[in-house]
Design a protein around this motif. Sequence first.
Motif, PDB file in Angstrom:
ATOM      1  N   LEU B 343       0.837  -1.236  -0.144  1.00  0.00           N
ATOM      2  CA  LEU B 343       0.053   0.016  -0.115  1.00  0.00           C
ATOM      3  C   LEU B 343       0.870   1.148   0.088  1.00  0.00           C
ATOM      4  N   LEU B 344       1.919   1.367   0.781  1.00  0.00           N
ATOM      5  CA  LEU B 344       2.942   2.341   0.951  1.00  0.00           C
ATOM      6  C   LEU B 344       3.518   2.615  -0.355  1.00  0.00           C
ATOM      7  N   THR B 345       4.251   1.632  -0.962  1.00  0.00           N
ATOM      8  CA  THR B 345       4.942   1.729  -2.124  1.00  0.00           C
ATOM      9  C   THR B 345       4.123   2.195  -3.303  1.00  0.00           C
ATOM     10  N   HIS B 346       2.984   1.610  -3.451  1.00  0.00           N
ATOM     11  CA  HIS B 346       2.000   1.789  -4.328  1.00  0.00           C
ATOM     12  C   HIS B 346       1.558   3.394  -4.416  1.00  0.00           C
ATOM     13  N   ALA B 347       1.564   3.725  -3.280  1.00  0.00           N
ATOM     14  CA  ALA B 347       0.906   5.263  -3.025  1.00  0.00           C
ATOM     15  C   ALA B 347       1.863   6.186  -3.701  1.00  0.00           C
ATOM     16  N   ALA B 401      11.167   0.494  -5.436  1.00  0.00           N
ATOM     17  CA  ALA B 401      10.113   0.122  -4.265  1.00  0.00           C
ATOM     18  C   ALA B 401       9.234  -0.772  -4.715  1.00  0.00           C
ATOM     19  N   GLY B 402       8.491  -1.256  -5.911  1.00  0.00           N
ATOM     20  CA  GLY B 402       7.703  -2.060  -6.016  1.00  0.00           C
ATOM     21  C   GLY B 402       8.202  -3.554  -6.027  1.00  0.00           C
ATOM     22  N   PHE B 403       9.354  -3.786  -6.408  1.00  0.00           N
ATOM     23  CA  PHE B 403       9.840  -5.020  -6.288  1.00  0.00           C
ATOM     24  C   PHE B 403       9.818  -5.482  -4.769  1.00  0.00           C
ATOM     25  N   PHE B 404      10.367  -4.767  -3.847  1.00  0.00           N
ATOM     26  CA  PHE B 404      10.452  -5.631  -2.592  1.00  0.00           C
ATOM     27  C   PHE B 404       8.930  -5.758  -2.004  1.00  0.00           C
ATOM     28  N   SER B 405       7.862  -4.832  -2.157  1.00  0.00           N
ATOM     29  CA  SER B 405       6.753  -5.171  -1.618  1.00  0.00           C
ATOM     30  C   SER B 405       5.898  -6.286  -2.283  1.00  0.00           C
ATOM     31  N   GLY B 491      11.685   3.877  -1.595  1.00  0.00           N
ATOM     32  CA  GLY B 491      10.647   3.830  -0.669  1.00  0.00           C
ATOM     33  C   GLY B 491      10.714   2.179  -0.206  1.00  0.00           C
ATOM     34  N   GLY B 492      11.174   1.340  -1.037  1.00  0.00           N
ATOM     35  CA  GLY B 492      10.983  -0.057  -0.547  1.00  0.00           C
ATOM     36  C   GLY B 492      12.109  -0.418   0.113  1.00  0.00           C
ATOM     37  N   ASP B 504      14.089  -5.845   7.227  1.00  0.00           N
ATOM     38  CA  ASP B 504      12.568  -5.634   7.176  1.00  0.00           C
ATOM     39  C   ASP B 504      12.252  -4.699   8.255  1.00  0.00           C
ATOM     40  N   GLU B 505      12.482  -3.501   8.094  1.00  0.00           N
ATOM     41  CA  GLU B 505      12.221  -2.607   9.236  1.00  0.00           C
ATOM     42  C   GLU B 505      10.760  -2.279   9.413  1.00  0.00           C
ATOM     43  N   ILE B 506       9.945  -2.359   8.356  1.00  0.00           N
ATOM     44  CA  ILE B 506       8.599  -2.169   8.341  1.00  0.00           C
ATOM     45  C   ILE B 506       7.795  -3.150   8.993  1.00  0.00           C
ATOM     46  N   GLY B 507       8.314  -4.581   8.689  1.00  0.00           N
ATOM     47  CA  GLY B 507       7.607  -5.507   9.353  1.00  0.00           C
ATOM     48  C   GLY B 507       7.803  -5.348  11.078  1.00  0.00           C
ATOM     49  N   ALA B 508       8.989  -4.962  11.396  1.00  0.00           N
ATOM     50  CA  ALA B 508       9.334  -4.787  12.770  1.00  0.00           C
ATOM     51  C   ALA B 508       8.612  -3.712  13.417  1.00  0.00           C
ATOM     52  N   PHE B 509       8.275  -2.849  12.482  1.00  0.00           N
ATOM     53  CA  PHE B 509       7.524  -1.388  12.973  1.00  0.00           C
ATOM     54  C   PHE B 509       6.189  -1.842  13.127  1.00  0.00           C
ATOM     55  N   LEU B 510       5.653  -2.495  12.424  1.00  0.00           N
ATOM     56  CA  LEU B 510       4.078  -2.930  12.368  1.00  0.00           C
ATOM     57  C   LEU B 510       4.029  -4.269  13.129  1.00  0.00           C
ATOM     58  N   GLU B 511       4.804  -4.611  13.786  1.00  0.00           N
ATOM     59  CA  GLU B 511       4.583  -5.803  14.496  1.00  0.00           C
ATOM     60  C   GLU B 511       3.639  -5.749  15.719  1.00  0.00           C
ATOM     61  N   PRO B 512       3.848  -4.481  16.656  1.00  0.00           N
ATOM     62  CA  PRO B 512       2.859  -4.502  17.834  1.00  0.00           C
ATOM     63  C   PRO B 512       1.387  -4.481  17.293  1.00  0.00           C
TER      64      PRO B 512
END
Lengths: 494, 658
Positions: B343-347, B401-405, B491-492, B504-512
């Motif tokens: 969603l983020l990278t697509h934006a 960006a799109g590659f990673f997401s 962005g990715g 995978d920072e975003i994964g850790a960030f959204l973990e909670p």
Amino acid sequence: MSPNVLALLPEIILTITGVLVMVAEPVLPAGQSRKPLGVLAILGTLAAGFASWYQLGFGTIHAYFNTIQVDSFSVFFHLLIAAIVLVTLLSSLDYFEGHASHAGEYFALTLFGATGMMLMTCSVELLMVFVGLEISSISTYILAGFRKGQASATESSIKYFLLGSFATAFFLYGIALAFGSTGSTRIDVISQNLASTATPTLALLSLALIIIGIGFKVSAAPFHVWTPDVYQGAPAPVVGLMSTAPKAAAFAVLLRILFSGFPSYEPRWASLIWIIAALSMTVGNLGALLQRDVKRMLAYSSIAHAGYLLVAYTAFPADGIASACFYTAAYAAMNVGAFTVITQIGGYRENVRTIEDYSGLALKRPVLAAVLGFFLLSLIGIPFTGGFFGKFYVFSAALHAGHVWLAVIGLLNSGIACFYYLRLLASLYSRRPAIEDNLFDGITVTLPAALALTITAAATLLLGIAPNQVLSLAQRSAAATAPGSANSTTNASR
Amino acid sequence: MPADFLWLIPLLPFTGFLINGTLGRRLPRPLVAAIALIPTALSAILWISLWFSMKAPGAPESIQSVASLFGNTSWIAISGFHVDFAFSVDHLTLIMLGVVTCVGFLIHLYSVGYMAHEEGYWRFFAYLNLFMFFMLVLVLAANFLLLFVGWEGVGLASYLLIGFYFKKDSAANAGKKAFVVNRIGDFGFLLAMFLLIAHFGSLDFTTIFTAVNQHPEWQGGFLTAIALLLVVGATGKSAQIPLYVWLPDAMEGPTPVSALIHAATMVTAGIYMVARSHAIFDRSPYALGVVAIIGAATALFAACIGMVQHDIKRVLAYSTVSQLGYMFLACGVGAYTAGVFHLLTHAFFKALLFLAAGSVIHALSGEQDMRKMGGLRKRIPVTFWTMTMGVFAIAGLPPLAGFFSKDEILFRAFVSPNPIGKLLWLVGLITAGMTSFYMFRLWFKTFFGAERFEEHHDSHGHDAHGHGGVHESPLVMTLPLMVLALLSIIGGWVGVPEALGGHDEIGAFLEPVLSSTGVTVTEVVSHGTEIGLAAISVLVALTGLFAAYVLYYKKPGTAATYAQRFPALYRLVENKFYIDELYQAVIITPLLMFTRIVLGIAIDGGVVGGSAAAATATTRGLGSLVRRVQSGNIRSYAGWLALGAAAVIAVMIFGYTH
């Protein structure tokens, strides 16, 4: 002040003002503006509203041998009716200027009608209810034909009168049978005697007849057939009035009779109301889809809204009454508002009729179009409007009582409803067709009309953003009407 | 930042809306732009300060703020149930807020240039600010009802903006269509809310999700029902099968609107809602399966249509539908983090692509047909280079960006416990190839080859800008392009998986927020497999690029030959599988027919005829009235009343009691 005078204070004020207007009318020379009479009527309505508010401080007032009971329920509807009449008077202050002689009669009849409606909501005795119903009905029959000389108006009036009388007979017969089976016409005594009645079938029959009579007044299906014809022919401000105020009063009467008078028959009448509600919503919305005439479309829409409102009656008493009260208020605000705009656009001649006629309004009169658009969005049920919360409250109350399918039917219906409201909305904001005419050139929004629009728009918005004040008043009304059952609703969490 | 200031974030754009909405007509254009831009910028700044205060060590995972209105803390209170005007921020909200405020601001800035020559400048910015307000309410809401308010509000703003050129019938119709289709979705959402009230007595996120987490024995059952109804809502807003039909038509709106509302923010609300309610979805493998299948099917289906469109904005519109399908797919296999990441990278890249397409359209004075473009590479270099970044990003070429997401989603689908996980992965992979193909097709057709446009110095077309000649856009438009291009490149990098040497920072960030309790059990696969899968998808993307290169650059015209070889198939796809026509024939026409027949004949003889008769009566006067009374109109009405009365009495006396 004696309790008898105190209990009927708003009605007394309205009657006196109405008589004054009626007496002054023939005294004024022909051709002279009747606006001062309108202003007098407005002042009288305001005074009646304040008198109602004043009554709230006295708790429950019993008067006239317990046939009249003024409690927060009555006051809620008194205030609502006063507000509707006030807005109608404001929006039609200039409506008859230069078109009809004896416009003073219009103001007087409106006040008399309001008297009858208020009487309906504070009567706890069926014959007294009937008196109120007749006062309000006869005034509205005449008002419906007030565009004198227009055949459609006369047709509207006569149809309304003939069919209305037919329906009233049902209501009266229902009262007679209620007396026959329970020995009383007082709602509280009926409720007590029902348990020991020897003729339960007669009592059921009486309730059925009463529901038929009220069903006609609120234009619920299958008693709705008169609505489109009558609304189409009647003057726009009168339609705004009669699609809301007498209906609010009739809904109030039905609430009192069902929840205070026949609570023990709830399993019977709830399933009947279920059917009527589903039928009204469906017939109203599907019928509106076919209309090209805006007033006819709104007539079907009012049938549908009667259906939504009846959904509330199938809920538990506390929820049901409160949500019905709230919905009545929300519906009144948006519907009177919509008709106020239509009054301004069409004028006395009502030459703007069909959805196509409204096209391009936004280009010529952006503010009027925006206000009408706002009311339409509220009628659809978009959040931040009273219409949304009304529906939300009613449907969640019905679900609370386990009527899942009724809520589903209601939601599907409100989905269908957006089609026809949207057609008008899109027409407002579309380009005018090639033939450029001057339909909208004659529109002048006078100060009182602007005030009426402001009041209704503000009320619609406020009921959507901050509904709590009205909600708490509605809940107090519920407690007043079904005192024993206020605790019967539980928080249905698992 | 104290919680009380949360209010300012949505309220700032709202003030912009109020000022422009009431006074804008009389204000000069620069002032209108300033009134719209400054509050948006302030909201973005507030978001940055919020970000830092929540990133600080020891900061709470979420903050809440309940407002009181007229002295009441609860917004509505009805028998044992109340809803507050409550906002809350957690890490998921923080990401959404960032997208809305920052991308929103960039698009506002771009619009200053793009709309410079349009009528109704003030109206446009007022609507845009109104949209920002509702979108911020949507993502900040702490309960379902407030979310729904935002949900409907963004819809409303979107219809206003789609129909912005309301003098054009197609625009007005597109607005209407969006409205109606979304009502179907709302129907599901509302029912879901009612069920939530019935089962939890609350609409508050924390209350509901805590209750679900405390009762591990609740599996499926009513939670499936709620989840499926929420999906109905999400398919409406996020344009998924079967409710996607409104989004391509929504391109009638001005291009910045397409970028902001129909690519970056509003249409992702459905994904946000599903991710937000993941506690409910996790308990219902069935609902998750539905989400995954809808997502995969939409991704593939929309990509098919996107391959043969000629209108540059329509290609992007179908591409958006397809990419939203990916996000749905991610949620459906329980990889909410991957969905939000995409969603983020697509934006970033889709906003970029739309704005760049807008710049192309602007340069060509309103031309949107790619058959009349070509060779624009040298004429509008900034647009070309920035758009190139967007194309490479969406095509999934590393390290953009799109590659990673996208790869994260495909990987999660591959390893998901879903029995058809491998099939979902394959569909996603094929779609990736098609995405790469249609994006490079767009790229080659627009920027390479012969110049097929006419240079006209007069203005025409709906996006008409009264200055002729092909020209690069002004800085106020290219600056947002450059920023977004940069974001599309880097962005990715916040979500590089460990297999590729990232953290995978975003994964850790959204973990909670998004740590799921239900379906985390995935196959353990080696990093080697992950790298292998990534390599396959890069290969597929390159194949798409190569196919587009051959068909549209090397040998232009071969595409037409292929199309001629399968005329029926080509026509089917070009006409979008005739879905609109199908809906018209299967749903709308029968509904109207049913209405006409049932109401016109069976229920009420007076309904249809009555209106015509009343009109005649008006013209013929009283004489005809009398005739009609005698001809039985009123009598027939009275007959209906009597019949109805008989039915009511019968139901009352013999009827069933519940």
